[in-house]
Design a protein around this motif. Sequence first.
Motif, PDB file in Angstrom:
ATOM      1  N   CYS A  48       0.834  -1.207   0.000  1.00 31.99           N
ATOM      2  CA  CYS A  48       0.000   0.000   0.000  1.00 31.99           C
ATOM      3  C   CYS A  48       0.866   1.252   0.000  1.00 31.99           C
ATOM      4  O   CYS A  48       0.439   2.315  -0.445  1.00 31.99           O
ATOM      5  CB  CYS A  48      -0.952   0.004   1.195  1.00 31.99           C
ATOM      6  N   THR A  49       2.096   1.131   0.481  1.00 29.67           N
ATOM      7  CA  THR A  49       3.014   2.267   0.528  1.00 29.67           C
ATOM      8  C   THR A  49       3.709   2.477  -0.811  1.00 29.67           C
ATOM      9  O   THR A  49       3.813   3.611  -1.290  1.00 29.67           O
ATOM     10  CB  THR A  49       4.092   2.044   1.600  1.00 29.67           C
ATOM     11  N   GLY A  50       4.190   1.408  -1.404  1.00 25.88           N
ATOM     12  CA  GLY A  50       5.038   1.544  -2.582  1.00 25.88           C
ATOM     13  C   GLY A  50       4.687   0.652  -3.744  1.00 25.88           C
ATOM     14  O   GLY A  50       5.566   0.297  -4.538  1.00 25.88           O
ATOM     15  N   GLY A  51       3.398   0.295  -3.905  1.00 25.91           N
ATOM     16  CA  GLY A  51       2.987  -0.560  -5.013  1.00 25.91           C
ATOM     17  C   GLY A  51       1.922   0.058  -5.896  1.00 25.91           C
ATOM     18  O   GLY A  51       1.162  -0.640  -6.554  1.00 25.91           O
ATOM     19  N   LYS A  52       1.868   1.387  -5.909  1.00 24.45           N
ATOM     20  CA  LYS A  52       0.876   2.104  -6.706  1.00 24.45           C
ATOM     21  C   LYS A  52       1.430   2.383  -8.108  1.00 24.45           C
ATOM     22  O   LYS A  52       2.615   2.188  -8.377  1.00 24.45           O
ATOM     23  CB  LYS A  52       0.503   3.412  -5.994  1.00 24.45           C
ATOM     24  N   THR A  53       0.580   2.845  -8.978  1.00 22.25           N
ATOM     25  CA  THR A  53       0.994   3.112 -10.358  1.00 22.25           C
ATOM     26  C   THR A  53       2.180   4.066 -10.412  1.00 22.25           C
ATOM     27  O   THR A  53       3.165   3.816 -11.131  1.00 22.25           O
ATOM     28  CB  THR A  53      -0.181   3.694 -11.163  1.00 22.25           C
TER      29      THR A  53
END
Length: 510
Positions: free
Chosen positions: A377-382
């Motif tokens: 949730c911290t570093g797996g976004k587009t």
Amino acid sequence: MASSLGSAHPGSSFFLNKKDLSLSVVPPTSQLSIYKCKKPFSKNIVMATTTQQSERKPATTGSLKAPMTMTEKILAKASEKSGVKPGDNVWVNVDVFMTNDISGPGSIGIFHREFGKNAKVWDHEKVVVIPDHYIFTSDERANRNVDILREFSLEQNIKYFYDIKDLSNFKANPDYKGVCHIALAQEGHCRPGEVLLGTDSHTCTAGAFGQFATGIGNTEAGFVLGTGALLLKVPHTLRFVMDGEMPDYLLAKDLILQIIGEISVAGATYKSMEFVGTTIESLNMEERMTLCNMVIEAGGKNGVVPADSTTFKYLEDKTSVSYEPVYSDAQASFLSEFRFDISNLEPLVAKPHSPDNRSLARECKDIKIDRVYIGSCTGGKTQDFLAAAKLFLASGKKVKVPTFLVPATQKVWVDIYTLTVPGSGGKTCSQIFEEAGCDTPASPSCAACMGGPKDTYARMNEAQVCVSTTNRNFPGRMGHKEGQIYLASPYTAAASALTGCITDPRQFLH
């Protein structure tokens, strides 16, 4: 830097007298409180704290009304009161409640125990159920947790249940989303001025939308399911003013690691953390989500960013529900105020085994690593994957250690395969990752961020050293209790993958 709060030499040591922060004894004008902080990493980063006295001014009705912060205004509205102050205990009406597969079954059990076997939730359209943690595993107990969510959602006619049945191919499950905190935003459940509670500590991510969002326990969740309300204590607010042009080698992960490094993992215990300033205004929504996501790593009750045109544009195609943004009054009282000039901040990491064990990335260049993990949730976004792809593209090199990529949601997975990376000549993230020698992007979920069953993708089953874009680096967090986890931005994670050592991303971006 020039600061209305005063400035200090970067090597100066400050001491904060907590008595000075008592709102009942503050002087009539803003007062500089002295704060003992770790040595700042830049001459242009100044930390200071203030305590402000709010003057009571007549309201339009003629009655006296004290100014309030954003968080206080949201909780006042949700508790149907004209005003609240820090320390008040108020019954808050919940706009959205979220639960997932690791905490949902316990919450459901408590709900039925306390309200009855045949009880119904207070509002089946305000409950959001998102399986996301231990999904792609053969572990029977993990699978059973998802079954419990499904049975409950069907029994309660839950409108927003994002189910998954075919674990062999996530794409065969059109309702399945992935990581709850990112899915909540993408599906339009995050709205300014509202109250969002969830059975996950990183529910605070949604504060990026200018709402009150926080994690709660299973017992509280059982009560919310039955009543739609919860007794909450109004927190004091810490204000973080971040100004200056964001260097092109920094990401929001660096900003929050800087903050946590300054105030410690206990520095915001049961406090609201409000983020303002020109740097914050320049961030896109996903970067604001990164910032708010990790307030819990500082002990914060919630994090919040004032809603603006960036927020409203993001929400245009996400929700048709009307919402009402709120903003802190000019004379609102903040327990403390911290000011940062971001223009010369350098890339950071948090060394094992605490998110506040801050260090400059360049100071860790001799630390060899075994793997890199980009996800959560911290570093797996587009935007996180676009950043990693940008660095890989700039380097033209291949990774030297296994590099695991876990998109947070189905939408992020699609973006990896369809969005072109600026300056790449039309290449997608997936093409760049393949050329760099990374692992194929995995099925969207929380995956190894919280360890999970031993067959969880990218779980640390050996005592290895990992650079990760996740949020926690406690012993055993990603699996093996002797694993070493260095928290970093997607830029720093990608740069480190290319060298096999912790690496400052400026080595490839400049």
